[in-house]
Design an enzyme around this catalytic site. Structure first.
Site, PDB file in Angstrom:
ATOM      1  N   CYS A  53      22.243  -1.030  47.961  1.00 35.92           N
ATOM      2  CA  CYS A  53      21.312  -0.867  46.855  1.00 35.92           C
ATOM      3  C   CYS A  53      19.953  -1.393  47.296  1.00 35.92           C
ATOM      4  CB  CYS A  53      21.815  -1.646  45.639  1.00 35.92           C
ATOM      5  SG  CYS A  53      20.676  -1.626  44.236  1.00 35.92           S
ATOM      6  N   CYS A  89      23.431  -4.954  39.876  1.00 34.97           N
ATOM      7  CA  CYS A  89      22.127  -5.174  39.239  1.00 34.97           C
ATOM      8  C   CYS A  89      21.797  -4.150  38.150  1.00 34.97           C
ATOM      9  CB  CYS A  89      21.015  -5.209  40.279  1.00 34.97           C
ATOM     10  SG  CYS A  89      20.646  -3.620  41.046  1.00 34.97           S
ATOM     11  N   CYS A 132      24.299   0.761  40.110  1.00 32.75           N
ATOM     12  CA  CYS A 132      24.779  -0.357  40.906  1.00 32.75           C
ATOM     13  C   CYS A 132      25.445  -1.341  39.951  1.00 32.75           C
ATOM     14  CB  CYS A 132      23.611  -1.028  41.629  1.00 32.75           C
ATOM     15  SG  CYS A 132      24.065  -2.555  42.482  1.00 32.75           S
ATOM     16  N   CYS A 163      19.051  -4.682  45.167  1.00 27.34           N
ATOM     17  CA  CYS A 163      19.728  -5.985  45.265  1.00 27.34           C
ATOM     18  C   CYS A 163      20.536  -6.184  46.545  1.00 27.34           C
ATOM     19  CB  CYS A 163      20.630  -6.208  44.060  1.00 27.34           C
ATOM     20  SG  CYS A 163      22.157  -5.238  44.068  1.00 27.34           S
ATOM     21  N   CYS A 179      25.796  12.177  43.954  1.00 26.06           N
ATOM     22  CA  CYS A 179      24.464  12.687  44.280  1.00 26.06           C
ATOM     23  C   CYS A 179      23.491  11.537  44.044  1.00 26.06           C
ATOM     24  CB  CYS A 179      24.176  13.881  43.378  1.00 26.06           C
ATOM     25  SG  CYS A 179      22.621  14.689  43.702  1.00 26.06           S
TER      26      CYS A 179
END
Length: 141
Positions: A48, A100, A97, A51, A122
């Site tokens: 991510c 976060c 995510c 984070c 996607c």
């Protein structure tokens, strides 16, 4: 949902570029075929961008020709959160995510891709950061 990484929107604005903020925090979408990882074949871990949580691995990335990086499975099922998305006059499944709460993209099922899961995550390139395999091994011990 409460997230392990809990920041104010002002903190996110300070840490992310305007384009990153738009996609990650406002559920925007980068233009098709413009993302950094759309055609990348490098081996490694996709984290991510907000984070650093491990989200996807390169061995689950495949060519879907949809304009965004596609994966058939997250690195760990608990790495992502799936939410119903009724925006833009359609019903989709948003991918965030789980650490976060940042928007990553959407997952689509049953499209007939020759993958083990018949799913296509996607994901916006701008939501990710690729850590090459040699670096990923070092950072994870």
């Amino acid at each position: 949902m409460g997230y392990e990484i809990d920041k104010t929107e002002e903190q996110w604005r300070q840490e992310l570029s305007p384009a990153e903020y738009h996609v990650l925090r406002e559920a925007g979408t980068e233009p098709a075929f413009t993302g950094e990882y759309t055609h990348t074949k490098a081996t490694g871990v996709y984290e991510c961008r907000a984070c650093g949580a491990e989200l996807f691995r390169s061995d689950t990335k495949f060519e879907s020709h949809c304009g965004w990086p596609s994966f058939f499975d997250p690195a760990d099922s608990s790495a992502v959160e799936l939410l119903e998305d009724r925006s833009h006059g359609m019903v989709r499944t948003e991918v965030r995510c789980a650490r976060c709460g940042s928007h990553l993209g959407h997952v689509f099922r049953g499209e007939g891709y020759p993958t083990p899961t018949d799913e296509r995550y996607c994901i916006n390139s701008i939501s990710l950061r690729l850590v090459p395999e040699e670096d990923a091994g070092e950072s994870r011990g």
